[in-house]
Design an enzyme around this catalytic site. Structure first.
Site, mmCIF file in Angstrom:
data_model
loop_
_atom_site.group_PDB
_atom_site.id
_atom_site.type_symbol
_atom_site.label_atom_id
_atom_site.label_comp_id
_atom_site.label_asym_id
_atom_site.label_seq_id
_atom_site.Cartn_x
_atom_site.Cartn_y
_atom_site.Cartn_z
ATOM 1 N N SER A 84 43.843 24.471 66.620
ATOM 2 C CA SER A 84 44.503 23.737 68.018
ATOM 3 C C SER A 84 44.781 24.435 69.368
ATOM 4 O O SER A 84 45.198 23.964 70.358
ATOM 5 C CB SER A 84 45.703 24.513 67.149
ATOM 6 O OG SER A 84 46.227 23.712 65.994
ATOM 7 N N THR A 137 49.729 25.479 70.157
ATOM 8 C CA THR A 137 50.061 23.642 70.789
ATOM 9 C C THR A 137 50.999 24.048 71.171
ATOM 10 O O THR A 137 51.577 24.068 72.825
ATOM 11 C CB THR A 137 50.208 23.082 68.820
ATOM 12 O OG1 THR A 137 49.476 23.231 67.442
ATOM 13 C CG2 THR A 137 50.967 21.814 69.606
#
Ligand code: ZN
Length: 362
Positions: A84, A137
């Site tokens: 991520s 993220t």
């Protein structure tokens, strides 16, 4: 400015002048500037996760409200299968990098993210996630570190970032820190109100708003998180509307990924349905206000999830997983609003950044 976009504005202005009996100066104000950009990221949300909303949801999924659909390749610079951190960097900064890295290119040079680029041209900016707000993220949209695990550094970078609104978990990275630094007073010094109990009518556009609502990640949907994601997304939209001008908002459904890592389909489906509900809040806003580009995508797929047969019985579905890790299948992109047609086709995850900037006066 893009020619097509100019035409869009003229059509929209004409349309709103013809149709609105009640004058609404806020709408007109937004239409004059750059389009708002709302990026919704389902972490680990491949096509089968999206499809789950069609078979397990009570209502028609909000994914159905999009006409412009694309696919992105999520590989990172060295690995076929991304994490991520590299995926967030590709989406937020426009370059593929190494797994685990946030906001640095493959030569370890800091590269600007969408929050930095768009705040330079007057956008208000916000980030919301169901993880810690310092998780990979969301961190991709405001920080630059060589390892996503550096969450104390990421929290410090958040304090000094351009963000005007953020909501998620992660108090442990801001208070009771090993280094004794107190980041909550630092946030207050930077004009943030913390965990302020406000509504659309009481929020003050002269302040920035920070919500840190859990020690680390937010609770899961199965653990009664409730309407956090749709509600705080709505609050952010009310805030940006009150501030006026254009805004960029990133909203992440973080725990689709966590549930898929656990191969827990009940947990994962509950997270997908919560994310879809949030997409509905955003689409309601975009359809009502106009001049808002909505992009819904995943950073990668997790779990190699499939809606398989139940031991050969084609009348029922058995959710199955192929891995406890990520997979490298292409993931879907849904787009709505000015410039949405640019997001059709098959391309690389880092193109998302460039497509967004090409529509926002850069
Ligand atoms: Zn993951």
């Amino acid at each position: 400015m893009n020619q097509l976009f100019k035409i869009f504005i003229i059509v929209l202005l004409t349309f709103s002048m013809v149709t609105s009996c009640v004058s609404n100066h806020q709408e007109a104000k937004v239409v004059e500037g750059n389009p708002n950009v709302i990026l919704l990221i389902g972490d680990g949300m491949g096509l089968s996760q999206v499809s789950a909303a069609y078979y397990y949801g009570k209502n028609e999924p909000n994914f159905n409200r999009f006409k412009e659909i694309g696919l992105i390749n999520t590989s990172s610079v060295k690995h076929k299968i991304t994490d991520s951190g590299a995926a967030a960097t590709a989406l937020a900064c426009g370059e593929k990098t190494y797994n685990g890295v946030i906001g640095l290119d493959k030569d370890s040079t800091e590269i600007p993210n969408l929050v930095e680029e768009l705040s330079l041209i007057g956008f208000s900016t916000g980030v919301i996630s169901t993880s810690s707000i310092t998780h990979a993220t969301p961190a991709g949209f405001y920080s630059h570190v060589w390892n996503r695990g550096m969450q104390y550094e990421i929290a410090e970078q958040l304090v000094n970032s351009e963000l005007d609104f953020f909501a998620g978990g992660g108090t442990k990275w801001f208070m009771d820190r090993e280094d004794g630094k107190l980041l909550i007073p630092e946030l207050e010094k930077n004009n943030f109100l913390i965990n302020s109990d406000i509504t659309a009518s009481t929020l003050d556009p002269n302040y920035k708003y920070a919500y840190l609502l859990a020690k680390d990640g937010m609770p899961s949907m199965l653990d009664d998180r409730g309407a956090f994601l749709p509600d705080y997304t709505k609050l952010a939209l009310d805030y940006f509307t009150k501030r006026g001008g254009s805004f960029f908002l990133m909203v992440e459904g973080s725990q689709i990924d966590w549930a898929a890592h656990d191969n827990n389909s009940d947990y994962m489906i509950a997270e997908v349905l919560d994310f879809d509900k949030t997409v509905g809040v955003v689409m309601d806003y975009a359809e009502l206000k106009g001049n808002t580009l909505v992009i819904v995508l995943a950073d990668h797929e997790t779990g190699g999830f499939a809606l398989g047969t139940n031991d050969g019985d084609y009348s029922t579905i058995k959710p199955v997983f192929a891995t406890y890790g990520h997979s490298t299948t292409l993931v879907p992109v849904f787009a709505y609003g000015p410039g949405a047609e640019n997001f059709k086709g098959v391309y690389d995850n880092n193109d998302i950044f460039h497509k967004i900037l090409s529509l926002t006066g850069n």
